[in-house]
Design a protein around this motif. Structure first.
Motif, PDB file in Angstrom:
ATOM      1  N   TYR A  80       0.826  -1.200   0.000  1.00  0.00           N
ATOM      2  CA  TYR A  80       0.000   0.000   0.000  1.00  0.00           C
ATOM      3  C   TYR A  80       0.864   1.256   0.000  1.00  0.00           C
ATOM      4  O   TYR A  80       1.998   1.253   0.475  1.00  0.00           O
ATOM      5  N   LYS A  81       0.295   2.348  -0.512  1.00  0.00           N
ATOM      6  CA  LYS A  81       1.009   3.621  -0.525  1.00  0.00           C
ATOM      7  C   LYS A  81       0.009   4.776  -0.479  1.00  0.00           C
ATOM      8  O   LYS A  81      -1.164   4.614  -0.837  1.00  0.00           O
ATOM      9  N   PRO A  82       0.456   5.949  -0.031  1.00  0.00           N
ATOM     10  CA  PRO A  82      -0.459   7.084   0.142  1.00  0.00           C
ATOM     11  C   PRO A  82      -0.953   7.658  -1.176  1.00  0.00           C
ATOM     12  O   PRO A  82      -0.220   7.696  -2.168  1.00  0.00           O
ATOM     13  N   PHE A  83      -2.220   8.094  -1.152  1.00  0.00           N
ATOM     14  CA  PHE A  83      -2.786   8.772  -2.319  1.00  0.00           C
ATOM     15  C   PHE A  83      -4.009   9.567  -1.870  1.00  0.00           C
ATOM     16  O   PHE A  83      -4.522   9.401  -0.762  1.00  0.00           O
ATOM     17  N   ASN A  84      -4.477  10.464  -2.750  1.00  0.00           N
ATOM     18  CA  ASN A  84      -5.651  11.279  -2.446  1.00  0.00           C
ATOM     19  C   ASN A  84      -6.879  10.404  -2.226  1.00  0.00           C
ATOM     20  O   ASN A  84      -7.106   9.435  -2.961  1.00  0.00           O
TER      21      ASN A  84
ATOM     22  N   ASP B  13     -26.071  11.735   8.968  1.00  0.00           N
ATOM     23  CA  ASP B  13     -27.367  11.675   8.273  1.00  0.00           C
ATOM     24  C   ASP B  13     -27.400  12.479   6.979  1.00  0.00           C
ATOM     25  O   ASP B  13     -28.472  12.876   6.523  1.00  0.00           O
ATOM     26  N   GLN B  14     -26.250  12.721   6.381  1.00  0.00           N
ATOM     27  CA  GLN B  14     -26.198  13.463   5.122  1.00  0.00           C
ATOM     28  C   GLN B  14     -25.703  12.536   4.020  1.00  0.00           C
ATOM     29  O   GLN B  14     -24.517  12.500   3.697  1.00  0.00           O
ATOM     30  N   LYS B  15     -26.635  11.775   3.450  1.00  0.00           N
ATOM     31  CA  LYS B  15     -26.279  10.821   2.411  1.00  0.00           C
ATOM     32  C   LYS B  15     -25.653  11.525   1.214  1.00  0.00           C
ATOM     33  O   LYS B  15     -26.085  12.603   0.813  1.00  0.00           O
ATOM     34  N   ASP B  16     -24.621  10.896   0.664  1.00  0.00           N
ATOM     35  CA  ASP B  16     -23.871  11.376  -0.500  1.00  0.00           C
ATOM     36  C   ASP B  16     -22.985  12.577  -0.185  1.00  0.00           C
ATOM     37  O   ASP B  16     -22.344  13.121  -1.088  1.00  0.00           O
ATOM     38  N   GLU B  17     -22.955  12.981   1.077  1.00  0.00           N
ATOM     39  CA  GLU B  17     -22.038  14.054   1.462  1.00  0.00           C
ATOM     40  C   GLU B  17     -20.602  13.540   1.363  1.00  0.00           C
ATOM     41  O   GLU B  17     -20.305  12.410   1.752  1.00  0.00           O
ATOM     42  N   GLU B  18     -19.705  14.357   0.811  1.00  0.00           N
ATOM     43  CA  GLU B  18     -18.319  13.948   0.626  1.00  0.00           C
ATOM     44  C   GLU B  18     -17.365  14.970   1.222  1.00  0.00           C
ATOM     45  O   GLU B  18     -17.690  16.160   1.314  1.00  0.00           O
ATOM     46  N   ARG B  19     -16.195  14.483   1.616  1.00  0.00           N
ATOM     47  CA  ARG B  19     -15.130  15.350   2.108  1.00  0.00           C
ATOM     48  C   ARG B  19     -13.820  14.924   1.455  1.00  0.00           C
ATOM     49  O   ARG B  19     -13.475  13.739   1.448  1.00  0.00           O
ATOM     50  N   ASN B  20     -13.100  15.883   0.915  1.00  0.00           N
ATOM     51  CA  ASN B  20     -11.773  15.598   0.369  1.00  0.00           C
ATOM     52  C   ASN B  20     -10.801  15.473   1.531  1.00  0.00           C
ATOM     53  O   ASN B  20     -10.583  16.427   2.271  1.00  0.00           O
ATOM     54  N   MET B  21     -10.199  14.301   1.681  1.00  0.00           N
ATOM     55  CA  MET B  21      -9.333  14.039   2.823  1.00  0.00           C
ATOM     56  C   MET B  21      -7.860  14.286   2.526  1.00  0.00           C
ATOM     57  O   MET B  21      -7.017  14.143   3.406  1.00  0.00           O
ATOM     58  N   GLY B  22      -7.539  14.631   1.277  1.00  0.00           N
ATOM     59  CA  GLY B  22      -6.136  14.806   0.934  1.00  0.00           C
ATOM     60  C   GLY B  22      -5.434  13.459   0.861  1.00  0.00           C
ATOM     61  O   GLY B  22      -6.035  12.441   0.528  1.00  0.00           O
ATOM     62  N   ILE B  23      -4.157  13.447   1.196  1.00  0.00           N
ATOM     63  CA  ILE B  23      -3.370  12.213   1.123  1.00  0.00           C
ATOM     64  C   ILE B  23      -3.662  11.322   2.328  1.00  0.00           C
ATOM     65  O   ILE B  23      -3.508  11.745   3.475  1.00  0.00           O
ATOM     66  N   ILE B  24      -4.090  10.096   2.057  1.00  0.00           N
ATOM     67  CA  ILE B  24      -4.337   9.105   3.103  1.00  0.00           C
ATOM     68  C   ILE B  24      -3.504   7.863   2.798  1.00  0.00           C
ATOM     69  O   ILE B  24      -3.549   7.341   1.679  1.00  0.00           O
ATOM     70  N   ASN B  25      -2.768   7.396   3.784  1.00  0.00           N
ATOM     71  CA  ASN B  25      -1.912   6.225   3.602  1.00  0.00           C
ATOM     72  C   ASN B  25      -2.601   4.983   4.171  1.00  0.00           C
ATOM     73  O   ASN B  25      -2.803   4.885   5.385  1.00  0.00           O
ATOM     74  N   PRO B  26      -2.958   4.009   3.325  1.00  0.00           N
ATOM     75  CA  PRO B  26      -3.599   2.783   3.823  1.00  0.00           C
ATOM     76  C   PRO B  26      -2.735   2.016   4.818  1.00  0.00           C
ATOM     77  O   PRO B  26      -3.265   1.259   5.638  1.00  0.00           O
ATOM     78  N   LYS B  27      -1.425   2.215   4.749  1.00  0.00           N
ATOM     79  CA  LYS B  27      -0.542   1.531   5.693  1.00  0.00           C
ATOM     80  C   LYS B  27      -0.835   1.935   7.135  1.00  0.00           C
ATOM     81  O   LYS B  27      -0.521   1.196   8.070  1.00  0.00           O
TER      82      LYS B  27
END
Length: 274
Positions: free
Chosen positions: A84-88, A183-197
Protein backbone atom coordinates in the motif's frame (compact mmCIF):
# COMPACT_ATOMS: atom_id res chain seq x y z
CA UNK A 1 -5.62 -28.61 14.54
CA UNK A 2 -3.72 -30.72 12.03
CA UNK A 3 -1.49 -29.00 9.56
CA UNK A 4 -1.93 -29.89 5.89
CA UNK A 5 0.25 -29.28 2.84
CA UNK A 6 -1.37 -28.32 -0.46
CA UNK A 7 -0.10 -27.99 -4.00
CA UNK A 8 -0.14 -24.69 -5.82
CA UNK A 9 -2.95 -26.07 -7.97
CA UNK A 10 -5.21 -26.57 -4.95
CA UNK A 11 -4.56 -23.02 -3.76
CA UNK A 12 -5.30 -21.59 -7.18
CA UNK A 13 -8.58 -23.48 -7.15
CA UNK A 14 -9.93 -20.77 -4.86
CA UNK A 15 -9.76 -18.34 -7.75
CA UNK A 16 -10.97 -20.60 -10.54
CA UNK A 17 -14.33 -21.77 -9.23
CA UNK A 18 -16.59 -19.79 -11.46
CA UNK A 19 -16.37 -21.02 -15.05
CA UNK A 20 -15.11 -19.06 -17.98
CA UNK A 21 -16.58 -15.64 -17.25
CA UNK A 22 -14.80 -13.01 -15.19
CA UNK A 23 -16.50 -11.85 -12.01
CA UNK A 24 -16.28 -8.10 -11.46
CA UNK A 25 -18.38 -7.37 -8.40
CA UNK A 26 -19.81 -3.90 -7.86
CA UNK A 27 -21.68 -2.86 -4.73
CA UNK A 28 -24.95 -0.98 -4.99
CA UNK A 29 -24.29 2.64 -4.01
CA UNK A 30 -27.93 3.75 -3.64
CA UNK A 31 -28.92 2.70 -0.12
CA UNK A 32 -32.58 3.60 -0.74
CA UNK A 33 -32.90 0.34 -2.66
CA UNK A 34 -32.20 -1.85 0.38
CA UNK A 35 -31.83 -1.64 4.16
CA UNK A 36 -30.82 -3.60 7.27
CA UNK A 37 -33.99 -3.10 9.34
CA UNK A 38 -35.37 -6.26 10.92
CA UNK A 39 -38.68 -7.24 9.38
CA UNK A 40 -38.35 -4.63 6.64
CA UNK A 41 -39.58 -5.32 3.12
CA UNK A 42 -36.12 -4.20 2.00
CA UNK A 43 -34.18 -6.05 4.71
CA UNK A 44 -31.49 -8.73 4.19
CA UNK A 45 -33.96 -11.61 4.00
CA UNK A 46 -35.76 -9.84 1.14
CA UNK A 47 -32.78 -8.57 -0.86
CA UNK A 48 -32.91 -11.45 -3.33
CA UNK A 49 -36.56 -10.72 -4.13
CA UNK A 50 -36.25 -6.98 -4.74
CA UNK A 51 -34.58 -7.20 -8.16
CA UNK A 52 -33.83 -10.05 -10.51
CA UNK A 53 -30.24 -8.80 -10.66
CA UNK A 54 -30.03 -9.46 -6.91
CA UNK A 55 -31.19 -13.08 -7.07
CA UNK A 56 -27.82 -14.28 -5.77
CA UNK A 57 -28.68 -12.74 -2.38
CA UNK A 58 -31.33 -15.46 -2.07
CA UNK A 59 -30.21 -18.30 -4.34
CA UNK A 60 -26.41 -18.04 -4.22
CA UNK A 61 -24.44 -20.95 -2.76
CA UNK A 62 -21.24 -19.04 -1.97
CA UNK A 63 -22.62 -16.09 -0.05
CA UNK A 64 -20.89 -13.93 2.57
CA UNK A 65 -20.43 -13.43 5.46
CA UNK A 66 -19.77 -16.80 7.11
CA UNK A 67 -18.29 -18.07 10.37
CA UNK A 68 -14.58 -18.91 10.39
CA UNK A 69 -14.63 -22.16 12.36
CA UNK A 70 -11.26 -23.72 13.19
CA UNK A 71 -12.82 -27.13 12.70
CA UNK A 72 -13.21 -26.36 9.00
CA UNK A 73 -9.92 -24.58 8.37
CA UNK A 74 -7.10 -25.92 6.20
CA UNK A 75 -3.69 -24.56 7.20
CA UNK A 76 -1.18 -23.34 4.61
CA UNK A 77 2.18 -21.68 5.28
CA UNK A 78 2.19 -18.66 2.99
CA UNK A 79 2.40 -14.96 3.94
CA UNK A 80 0.16 -12.33 2.38
CA UNK A 81 1.81 -9.71 0.17
CA UNK A 82 0.54 -6.14 0.58
CA UNK A 83 2.02 -3.05 -1.01
CA UNK A 84 0.00 0.00 0.00
CA UNK A 85 1.01 3.62 -0.52
CA UNK A 86 -0.46 7.08 0.14
CA UNK A 87 -2.79 8.77 -2.32
CA UNK A 88 -5.65 11.28 -2.45
CA UNK A 89 -8.87 10.00 -0.90
CA UNK A 90 -12.47 11.09 -0.41
CA UNK A 91 -14.71 10.30 2.56
CA UNK A 92 -18.37 9.69 1.69
CA UNK A 93 -21.57 8.96 3.57
CA UNK A 94 -23.28 6.30 1.43
CA UNK A 95 -26.30 6.12 3.72
CA UNK A 96 -25.73 2.49 4.65
CA UNK A 97 -22.06 3.02 5.57
CA UNK A 98 -19.14 5.46 5.60
CA UNK A 99 -16.63 4.82 2.83
CA UNK A 100 -13.15 6.08 2.05
CA UNK A 101 -12.23 5.96 -1.65
CA UNK A 102 -8.74 6.43 -3.07
CA UNK A 103 -8.55 8.27 -6.40
CA UNK A 104 -5.43 6.74 -7.88
CA UNK A 105 -2.65 4.30 -7.11
CA UNK A 106 -2.92 3.51 -3.40
CA UNK A 107 -1.15 0.19 -3.83
CA UNK A 108 -2.43 -3.36 -4.01
CA UNK A 109 -2.42 -6.88 -2.64
CA UNK A 110 -0.96 -9.83 -4.54
CA UNK A 111 -3.02 -13.02 -4.77
CA UNK A 112 -1.73 -15.98 -6.76
CA UNK A 113 0.38 -13.75 -8.98
CA UNK A 114 -2.34 -11.17 -9.69
CA UNK A 115 -2.26 -7.63 -8.33
CA UNK A 116 -5.54 -6.31 -6.96
CA UNK A 117 -5.35 -2.49 -6.63
CA UNK A 118 -6.99 -0.93 -3.57
CA UNK A 119 -10.17 1.02 -4.38
CA UNK A 120 -12.00 1.85 -1.16
CA UNK A 121 -12.58 1.03 2.49
CA UNK A 122 -15.77 1.01 4.57
CA UNK A 123 -16.91 -0.04 8.03
CA UNK A 124 -19.56 -2.45 9.35
CA UNK A 125 -20.77 -2.55 12.94
CA UNK A 126 -21.01 -5.11 14.39
CA UNK A 127 -18.71 -7.36 12.39
CA UNK A 128 -20.26 -9.33 9.55
CA UNK A 129 -17.97 -12.37 9.73
CA UNK A 130 -17.47 -14.28 12.96
CA UNK A 131 -14.59 -16.41 14.24
CA UNK A 132 -15.62 -19.61 16.02
CA UNK A 133 -19.02 -18.04 16.58
CA UNK A 134 -17.72 -14.78 18.05
CA UNK A 135 -18.97 -11.54 16.52
CA UNK A 136 -16.73 -8.51 17.00
CA UNK A 137 -17.71 -4.87 17.48
CA UNK A 138 -16.62 -3.67 14.05
CA UNK A 139 -15.24 -4.93 10.74
CA UNK A 140 -13.31 -2.85 8.21
CA UNK A 141 -13.46 -3.90 4.55
CA UNK A 142 -10.71 -2.95 2.11
CA UNK A 143 -12.03 -3.50 -1.41
CA UNK A 144 -9.59 -4.30 -4.22
CA UNK A 145 -10.30 -4.86 -7.92
CA UNK A 146 -8.16 -5.92 -10.84
CA UNK A 147 -8.74 -4.92 -14.45
CA UNK A 148 -7.06 -8.11 -15.69
CA UNK A 149 -9.68 -9.70 -17.96
CA UNK A 150 -7.87 -13.04 -17.76
CA UNK A 151 -8.69 -13.33 -14.06
CA UNK A 152 -12.05 -14.85 -13.22
CA UNK A 153 -12.30 -13.41 -9.70
CA UNK A 154 -11.66 -9.72 -10.13
CA UNK A 155 -12.67 -8.49 -6.66
CA UNK A 156 -10.75 -9.19 -3.45
CA UNK A 157 -11.80 -7.88 -0.04
CA UNK A 158 -9.63 -7.77 3.08
CA UNK A 159 -11.46 -7.72 6.41
CA UNK A 160 -10.09 -6.42 9.71
CA UNK A 161 -11.82 -7.13 13.05
CA UNK A 162 -12.09 -4.70 15.97
CA UNK A 163 -13.12 -5.03 19.61
CA UNK A 164 -13.93 -2.24 22.07
CA UNK A 165 -10.80 -0.79 23.65
CA UNK A 166 -8.39 2.02 22.83
CA UNK A 167 -9.36 4.35 19.95
CA UNK A 168 -8.27 3.28 16.49
CA UNK A 169 -5.65 5.78 15.32
CA UNK A 170 -6.63 5.54 11.66
CA UNK A 171 -10.29 6.28 12.42
CA UNK A 172 -9.27 9.09 14.75
CA UNK A 173 -7.95 11.02 11.74
CA UNK A 174 -11.40 10.84 10.13
CA UNK A 175 -13.64 11.53 13.13
CA UNK A 176 -14.11 15.28 12.63
CA UNK A 177 -15.14 14.83 9.01
CA UNK A 178 -17.44 11.91 9.80
CA UNK A 179 -19.10 14.06 12.48
CA UNK A 180 -19.81 16.74 9.89
CA UNK A 181 -21.79 14.39 7.64
CA UNK A 182 -24.18 12.74 10.10
CA UNK A 183 -27.37 11.67 8.27
CA UNK A 184 -26.20 13.46 5.12
CA UNK A 185 -26.28 10.82 2.41
CA UNK A 186 -23.87 11.38 -0.50
CA UNK A 187 -22.04 14.05 1.46
CA UNK A 188 -18.32 13.95 0.63
CA UNK A 189 -15.13 15.35 2.11
CA UNK A 190 -11.77 15.60 0.37
CA UNK A 191 -9.33 14.04 2.82
CA UNK A 192 -6.14 14.81 0.93
CA UNK A 193 -3.37 12.21 1.12
CA UNK A 194 -4.34 9.11 3.10
CA UNK A 195 -1.91 6.23 3.60
CA UNK A 196 -3.60 2.78 3.82
CA UNK A 197 -0.54 1.53 5.69
CA UNK A 198 -1.75 3.60 8.65
CA UNK A 199 -4.44 0.97 9.20
CA UNK A 200 -1.51 -1.15 10.45
CA UNK A 201 -2.54 -4.71 9.67
CA UNK A 202 0.49 -6.20 11.37
CA UNK A 203 -0.66 -9.81 11.35
CA UNK A 204 0.66 -12.23 8.73
CA UNK A 205 -2.02 -14.79 9.62
CA UNK A 206 -5.30 -14.63 7.80
CA UNK A 207 -8.28 -16.67 6.68
CA UNK A 208 -9.16 -16.90 3.00
CA UNK A 209 -12.23 -18.26 1.28
CA UNK A 210 -14.40 -17.67 -1.78
CA UNK A 211 -17.58 -15.73 -1.15
CA UNK A 212 -19.64 -12.76 -2.28
CA UNK A 213 -20.36 -9.10 -1.73
CA UNK A 214 -22.23 -8.63 1.56
CA UNK A 215 -24.58 -6.03 0.05
CA UNK A 216 -26.72 -6.26 -3.10
CA UNK A 217 -26.26 -7.56 -5.72
CA UNK A 218 -24.42 -10.15 -3.54
CA UNK A 219 -22.21 -11.06 -6.52
CA UNK A 220 -20.22 -14.24 -5.96
CA UNK A 221 -16.61 -14.86 -6.93
CA UNK A 222 -15.14 -12.49 -4.32
CA UNK A 223 -11.86 -13.55 -2.72
CA UNK A 224 -12.11 -12.86 1.01
CA UNK A 225 -9.06 -12.36 3.23
CA UNK A 226 -9.74 -11.92 6.95
CA UNK A 227 -6.92 -10.92 9.30
CA UNK A 228 -6.73 -12.94 12.49
CA UNK A 229 -5.28 -10.03 14.48
CA UNK A 230 -8.09 -8.17 16.26
CA UNK A 231 -7.52 -4.43 16.63
CA UNK A 232 -9.26 -2.05 19.04
CA UNK A 233 -11.76 0.74 18.51
CA UNK A 234 -13.38 3.01 21.09
CA UNK A 235 -17.09 3.00 21.95
CA UNK A 236 -17.30 6.61 20.79
CA UNK A 237 -15.84 5.73 17.39
CA UNK A 238 -18.32 2.90 16.84
CA UNK A 239 -21.14 5.16 18.06
CA UNK A 240 -20.19 7.88 15.58
CA UNK A 241 -20.07 5.46 12.64
CA UNK A 242 -23.58 4.31 13.58
CA UNK A 243 -24.93 7.82 14.10
CA UNK A 244 -23.55 9.04 10.78
CA UNK A 245 -25.64 6.65 8.67
CA UNK A 246 -29.41 6.37 8.40
CA UNK A 247 -31.30 4.88 11.35
CA UNK A 248 -31.97 1.52 9.68
CA UNK A 249 -28.25 1.09 8.96
CA UNK A 250 -26.91 1.79 12.44
CA UNK A 251 -26.18 -1.93 12.63
CA UNK A 252 -25.12 -2.56 9.05
CA UNK A 253 -24.10 -6.21 9.23
CA UNK A 254 -25.64 -8.83 6.96
CA UNK A 255 -26.63 -12.04 8.82
CA UNK A 256 -24.36 -15.07 8.51
CA UNK A 257 -24.89 -17.15 5.38
CA UNK A 258 -24.77 -20.95 4.94
CA UNK A 259 -21.25 -22.34 4.82
CA UNK A 260 -22.14 -24.97 2.20
CA UNK A 261 -18.97 -26.99 2.87
CA UNK A 262 -16.67 -24.34 1.43
CA UNK A 263 -12.92 -24.59 1.88
CA UNK A 264 -11.58 -22.03 4.35
CA UNK A 265 -7.80 -21.65 4.42
CA UNK A 266 -5.67 -20.29 7.26
CA UNK A 267 -2.50 -18.77 5.86
CA UNK A 268 0.54 -17.74 7.83
CA UNK A 269 4.33 -17.85 8.02
CA UNK A 270 6.01 -20.64 9.94
CA UNK A 271 4.10 -22.60 12.55
CA UNK A 272 0.42 -21.66 12.39
CA UNK A 273 -0.96 -24.41 14.60
CA UNK A 274 -3.15 -23.33 17.52
Amino acid sequence: MKKATYTLASILALVFLFGANSVNAQEVEDEREFDYAKGSDKGPRKWGELKKEWAACKDGKLQSPIDMSNERVRVITKPEKRNYKPFNATLRNRGHDISLRWHGDAGSILINGTEYPLQQAHWHSPSEHTINGRRYDMELHLVHQTSDLNVRSRTAVTGVFYKIGKPDKFLSKLMTNISSMIDQKDEERNMGIINPKDIKMNSQRYYRYMGSLTVPPCTEGVIWTLNTKVKTVSKDQVKLLREAVHDYAEENARPLQPHNSRDVYLYGPGDTSD
